[in-house]
Scaffold this active site. Sequence first.
Site, PDB file in Angstrom:
ATOM      1  CE1 TYR A 118      -3.616   2.685   1.066  1.00 12.80           C
ATOM      2  CE2 TYR A 118      -1.555   3.543   2.242  1.00 12.80           C
ATOM      3  CZ  TYR A 118      -3.038   3.877   1.935  1.00 12.80           C
ATOM      4  OH  TYR A 118      -3.849   4.947   1.624  1.00 12.80           O
ATOM      5  CD  GLU A 206      -6.346   4.709  -0.733  1.00 13.16           C
ATOM      6  OE1 GLU A 206      -7.108   4.288  -1.572  1.00 13.16           O
ATOM      7  OE2 GLU A 206      -6.048   4.910   0.407  1.00 13.16           O
TER       8      GLU A 206
END
Length: 397
Positions: A118, A206
Amino acid sequence: MNLHEYQGKEILASFGVRIQRGIVAHNAKEAVDAAKQLTAETGTGWHVIKAQVHAGGRGKGGGVKIAKNLKEVEEIAGQMIGMNLITPQTSAEGKKVHQVLIAEDVYYPGDSETSEFYVSVVLNRGTGKNMIMYSTEGGMDIEEVAESTPHLIFTEEIDPSTGLLPFQARKIAFNLGLSGTAFKEMTKFIASLYKAYVESDSNMFEINPVLKTSDDKIMAVDAKVSIDDNALYRRKQYSEMRDLREENPIEVEAGALGLNYVDLDGNVGCMVNGAGLAMATMDLIKMAGGEPANFLDVGGTADAKRVEEAFRIILKDKGVKAILVNIFGGIVRCDRVANGIVEAYKNMGDAMNVPIIVRLQGTNAEIAKDIIDNSGLEVHSAVQFQEAADKVKAVLA
Ligand code: GDP
Ligand code: MN
């Protein structure tokens, strides 16, 4: 302004970030053509069909599916386009899928050498700095990771005067457990990602997951991007990416009228001049036992035309049971605003179907109160904050 995954990936690619390649399709035939083209360009055998909507959690809601051949591409794309996709991040009705991204399959079945990370760049409003958040625990359960094992999410703050420094990119790659080629690839990935974020005037990039392939390539498999609305005037190529179908229709309409309007879930509509007073008014509504139905700053001019436009926007939200008007009259005197409200109310006829509480404070407030009280309309006047709150409470009871 939020973007679709495919648009975010386009921006990433333009800054040299490696991405999972894909082509957008609006119907099943376009999907098959896209799949053929991808196979020709990348050699991919399988394809991933990804719903393009402004909501995350698509994987969990059936918005990301693997197709093993062209027949499956056709079937899955045909079924996905036009459906209402419900994910943990949409409302119960879901979001209508207008287009899908046909992407190359970048995961090799049975390959244990791949990892999902991530990585995001966001603005930390508390420190006024950009920060990179990252974790080895990327993939579809990142919200769960953040909730139950927050120590597995790292942050790196970037000093705006120096920008991202090379040692910071190396630290991130190191903390992600990488070495050799993958380590170098990750430092390049982080540097290009940060550049894309800064130079597009974004407040969020993101990437989840960031994939490490078994041959040590690092690539963006997903992209959730939000560009700062206040910078769109100087980022024309990105402002053209706006997809109004994904946005709240009342907010879009209010925006076109130049009203600062944010739709909320409550039952009391508010019309206020000035953002600070609007925030205080929302608190006032809560204290009176109501829930604000919107944030609305009408700005400096509160004449009859403006007030009527604002009333009509507020009433498009069917949950509104009362409207609280809270206006501070300085240069715009309260009596003029009061006349504007009365005139707007009369113009609207039957369209005005909820009680209105008006609090006018400032120049000529008392005269304004008389105008409201003598109008013969279902408008309740107040001069004090508390008085207005009590009247909201009374009409909601
Ligand atoms: P999100 O659920 O909306 O965040 O959508 P993502 O684009 O992140 O996709 C969800 C999941 O699908 C990812 O976490 C991956 O595990 C999986 N996925 C994405 N691309 C591929 C692919 O090329 N092959 C395979 N096998 N899985 C993929
Ligand atoms: Mn994702």
